[in-house]
Design a protein around this motif. Structure first.
Motif, PDB file in Angstrom:
ATOM      1  N   SER A   1      -5.812  -0.588  -6.672  1.00  0.00           N
ATOM      2  CA  SER A   1      -6.848   0.377  -6.625  1.00  0.00           C
ATOM      3  C   SER A   1      -6.300   1.547  -5.850  1.00  0.00           C
ATOM      4  CB  SER A   1      -7.900  -0.375  -5.646  1.00  0.00           C
ATOM      5  OG  SER A   1      -7.691  -0.665  -4.716  1.00  0.00           O
ATOM      6  N   ASP A   2      -7.086   2.941  -5.825  1.00  0.00           N
ATOM      7  CA  ASP A   2      -6.566   3.754  -5.203  1.00  0.00           C
ATOM      8  C   ASP A   2      -7.786   4.880  -4.930  1.00  0.00           C
ATOM      9  OD1 ASP A   2      -6.512   6.233  -7.316  1.00  0.00           O
ATOM     10  OD2 ASP A   2      -5.240   4.722  -8.152  1.00  0.00           O
ATOM     11  N   ILE A   3      -7.749   5.415  -4.071  1.00  0.00           N
ATOM     12  CA  ILE A   3      -8.658   6.769  -3.903  1.00  0.00           C
ATOM     13  C   ILE A   3      -7.935   8.116  -3.903  1.00  0.00           C
ATOM     14  CG2 ILE A   3     -10.376   7.927  -2.352  1.00  0.00           C
ATOM     15  CD1 ILE A   3     -10.690   5.461  -0.965  1.00  0.00           C
TER      16      ILE A   3
ATOM     17  N   SER B   1       0.891  -1.099   0.114  1.00  0.00           N
ATOM     18  CA  SER B   1      -0.042   0.033  -0.194  1.00  0.00           C
ATOM     19  C   SER B   1       0.701   1.319  -0.134  1.00  0.00           C
ATOM     20  CB  SER B   1      -1.014  -0.075   1.177  1.00  0.00           C
ATOM     21  OG  SER B   1      -0.312  -0.073   2.548  1.00  0.00           O
ATOM     22  N   TRP B   2       0.092   2.549  -0.348  1.00  0.00           N
ATOM     23  CA  TRP B   2       0.954   3.599  -0.441  1.00  0.00           C
ATOM     24  C   TRP B   2      -0.063   4.761  -0.217  1.00  0.00           C
ATOM     25  CZ3 TRP B   2      -1.128   6.598  -4.195  1.00  0.00           C
ATOM     26  CH2 TRP B   2      -1.817   5.829  -5.301  1.00  0.00           C
ATOM     27  N   PHE B   3       0.596   5.915   0.290  1.00  0.00           N
ATOM     28  CA  PHE B   3       0.054   7.267   0.524  1.00  0.00           C
ATOM     29  C   PHE B   3       0.744   8.278  -0.315  1.00  0.00           C
ATOM     30  CE2 PHE B   3       0.036  11.317   2.806  1.00  0.00           C
ATOM     31  CZ  PHE B   3      -1.373  11.584   2.738  1.00  0.00           C
ATOM     32  N   ARG B   4       0.065   9.275  -0.743  1.00  0.00           N
ATOM     33  CA  ARG B   4       0.620  10.280  -1.622  1.00  0.00           C
ATOM     34  C   ARG B   4      -0.074  11.591  -1.685  1.00  0.00           C
ATOM     35  NH1 ARG B   4       2.947   9.812  -7.681  1.00  0.00           N
ATOM     36  NH2 ARG B   4       2.887  12.032  -8.452  1.00  0.00           N
ATOM     37  N   PHE B   5       0.748  12.628  -1.652  1.00  0.00           N
ATOM     38  CA  PHE B   5       0.223  14.073  -2.046  1.00  0.00           C
ATOM     39  C   PHE B   5       0.888  14.826  -2.749  1.00  0.00           C
ATOM     40  CE2 PHE B   5       2.259  15.171   2.107  1.00  0.00           C
ATOM     41  CZ  PHE B   5       2.925  16.584   1.343  1.00  0.00           C
TER      42      PHE B   5
ATOM     43  N   GLY C   1      -4.391  22.937  -6.408  1.00  0.00           N
ATOM     44  CA  GLY C   1      -4.244  22.750  -4.930  1.00  0.00           C
ATOM     45  C   GLY C   1      -3.798  21.396  -4.554  1.00  0.00           C
ATOM     46  N   LEU C   2      -4.125  21.197  -3.141  1.00  0.00           N
ATOM     47  CA  LEU C   2      -3.748  19.857  -2.768  1.00  0.00           C
ATOM     48  C   LEU C   2      -4.431  18.707  -3.267  1.00  0.00           C
ATOM     49  CD1 LEU C   2      -1.910  18.480  -0.513  1.00  0.00           C
ATOM     50  CD2 LEU C   2      -3.878  18.782   1.057  1.00  0.00           C
ATOM     51  N   GLN C   3      -3.614  17.681  -3.763  1.00  0.00           N
ATOM     52  CA  GLN C   3      -4.253  16.405  -4.021  1.00  0.00           C
ATOM     53  C   GLN C   3      -3.769  15.101  -3.422  1.00  0.00           C
ATOM     54  OE1 GLN C   3      -3.600  16.579  -8.761  1.00  0.00           O
ATOM     55  NE2 GLN C   3      -2.868  18.768  -7.738  1.00  0.00           N
ATOM     56  N   ILE C   4      -4.788  14.348  -2.837  1.00  0.00           N
ATOM     57  CA  ILE C   4      -4.457  13.325  -1.740  1.00  0.00           C
ATOM     58  C   ILE C   4      -4.800  11.907  -2.505  1.00  0.00           C
ATOM     59  CG2 ILE C   4      -4.763  12.299   0.349  1.00  0.00           C
ATOM     60  CD1 ILE C   4      -5.700  15.189   1.364  1.00  0.00           C
ATOM     61  N   TRP C   5      -3.878  10.831  -2.415  1.00  0.00           N
ATOM     62  CA  TRP C   5      -4.268   9.661  -3.049  1.00  0.00           C
ATOM     63  C   TRP C   5      -3.792   8.563  -1.811  1.00  0.00           C
ATOM     64  CZ3 TRP C   5      -1.724  12.812  -6.336  1.00  0.00           C
ATOM     65  CH2 TRP C   5      -2.351  12.891  -7.606  1.00  0.00           C
ATOM     66  N   ALA C   6      -4.479   7.576  -1.859  1.00  0.00           N
ATOM     67  CA  ALA C   6      -3.998   6.476  -0.999  1.00  0.00           C
ATOM     68  C   ALA C   6      -4.410   5.187  -2.018  1.00  0.00           C
ATOM     69  CB  ALA C   6      -4.859   6.340   0.347  1.00  0.00           C
TER      70      ALA C   6
ATOM     71  N   ASP D   1     -10.270   4.505  -8.526  1.00  0.00           N
ATOM     72  CA  ASP D   1      -9.594   3.715  -9.513  1.00  0.00           C
ATOM     73  C   ASP D   1      -9.310   2.483  -9.205  1.00  0.00           C
ATOM     74  OD1 ASP D   1      -9.412   6.161 -11.009  1.00  0.00           O
ATOM     75  OD2 ASP D   1      -7.989   6.916  -9.585  1.00  0.00           O
ATOM     76  N   ILE D   2      -9.435   1.630 -10.401  1.00  0.00           N
ATOM     77  CA  ILE D   2      -9.165   0.004 -10.207  1.00  0.00           C
ATOM     78  C   ILE D   2      -8.595  -0.461 -11.441  1.00  0.00           C
ATOM     79  CG2 ILE D   2     -11.507  -0.713 -10.655  1.00  0.00           C
ATOM     80  CD1 ILE D   2     -11.046  -2.794  -8.120  1.00  0.00           C
ATOM     81  N   GLY D   3      -7.828  -1.415 -11.472  1.00  0.00           N
ATOM     82  CA  GLY D   3      -7.189  -2.017 -12.659  1.00  0.00           C
ATOM     83  C   GLY D   3      -6.178  -2.853 -12.417  1.00  0.00           C
ATOM     84  N   PRO D   4      -5.894  -4.070 -13.239  1.00  0.00           N
ATOM     85  CA  PRO D   4      -4.730  -4.790 -12.957  1.00  0.00           C
ATOM     86  C   PRO D   4      -3.514  -4.397 -13.211  1.00  0.00           C
ATOM     87  CG  PRO D   4      -5.749  -5.231 -14.995  1.00  0.00           C
ATOM     88  CD  PRO D   4      -6.530  -4.259 -14.549  1.00  0.00           C
ATOM     89  N   ALA D   5      -2.361  -4.822 -12.403  1.00  0.00           N
ATOM     90  CA  ALA D   5      -1.031  -4.598 -12.573  1.00  0.00           C
ATOM     91  C   ALA D   5      -0.232  -5.451 -13.265  1.00  0.00           C
ATOM     92  CB  ALA D   5      -0.435  -3.868 -11.653  1.00  0.00           C
TER      93      ALA D   5
END
Length: 235
Positions: free
Chosen positions: A57-59, A29-33, A39-44, A71-75
């Motif tokens: 997958s991510d939000i 898992s990962w976290f990103r901004f 402006g500010l954008q946040i991912w997890a 978002d979702i998809g195969p890697a």
């Protein structure tokens, strides 16, 4: 004949009794901004292993715009190359309406030390929900060369192509002076050229510092400078 209870062990000499040690989660898992002109954008995000398939997958949240996207998809990974197609859907919690279908998406990562390459290609389609919002194709591509293990530098290219004619309304404050109707707003709307620095910033942490030049007048804000600050943590 009676039995004598065993004497308690001396303090500090007994083996601790506790729960069995939990196995580490196999879920990467990962976290990103990001902080840039919108402006500010946040991912997890996370990757779940489902047999031979890694499902990513991510939000993605943009507080200034009030939107949240899933978002979702195969890697697919082959040696140093990972290709991750995805599909996403965005909802605007300020207007309480669907915001965009974000597809197709294709993310490519190539890590051949001392070189790292990353590419984002995606389409965002909002006009199916609101005809006054622009559909677009977006690409973000950069290459990092690491002369040392913890410092990389290289070129960065970013572009946006508007994909549809926008229907404007007389009472729309963003289109003051434009008659109600269809405005041809297609074509290249943003092209940024610049450089990026990558810094390893402690265990599991990375910083990306991007500085560029916006070549398209319609996307220039107060000046022609473009940039982004990114922090990523991998668990």
């Amino acid at each position: 004949m009676g039995t004598t209870a065993p004497a308690p062990p001396a303090p500090g000499t007994a083996e601790p009794v506790g729960e069995p040690k939990a196995e580490e989660s196999p879920i990467a898992s990962w976290f990103r901004f990001d902080a840039d002109n919108i402006g500010l954008q946040i991912w997890a995000g996370a990757a779940h292993q489902l047999g031979p398939i890694s499902l990513s997958s991510d939000i993605y949240i943009t507080p200034l715009l009030g939107t949240a996207e899933f978002d979702i998809g195969p890697a697919f990974t082959a040696g140093p190359v990972t290709i991750n197609p995805m599909i996403g859907f965005a909802f605007n919690f300020q207007t309480q309406q669907p915001a965009a279908l974000v597809a197709p998406q294709l993310f490519t990562f190539i890590d051949v030390k001392p070189v790292y390459f990353e590419s984002w290609i995606l389409g965002s389609f909002s006009s199916m929900f609101n005809e006054s919002i622009q559909n677009y194709f977006y690409s973000r591509d950069f290459l990092l060369f690491y002369p040392t293990d913890d410092f990389g530098i290289g070129p960065h290219l970013e572009l946006t192509i508007d994909a549809n004619e926008v229907v404007t309304a007389v009472d729309d404050p963003t289109t003051v002076g434009v008659d109600e109707g269809v405005v041809d707003d297609t074509g290249l709307s943003s092209l940024q050229l610049g450089g990026v620095i990558g810094l390893n910033y402690g265990t599991g942490n990375k910083l990306l510092l991007y500085l560029g030049y916006e070549t398209q007048k319609e996307s220039q804000l107060n000046d022609k400078i473009a940039g982004r600050f990114t922090f990523i943590h991998n668990f």
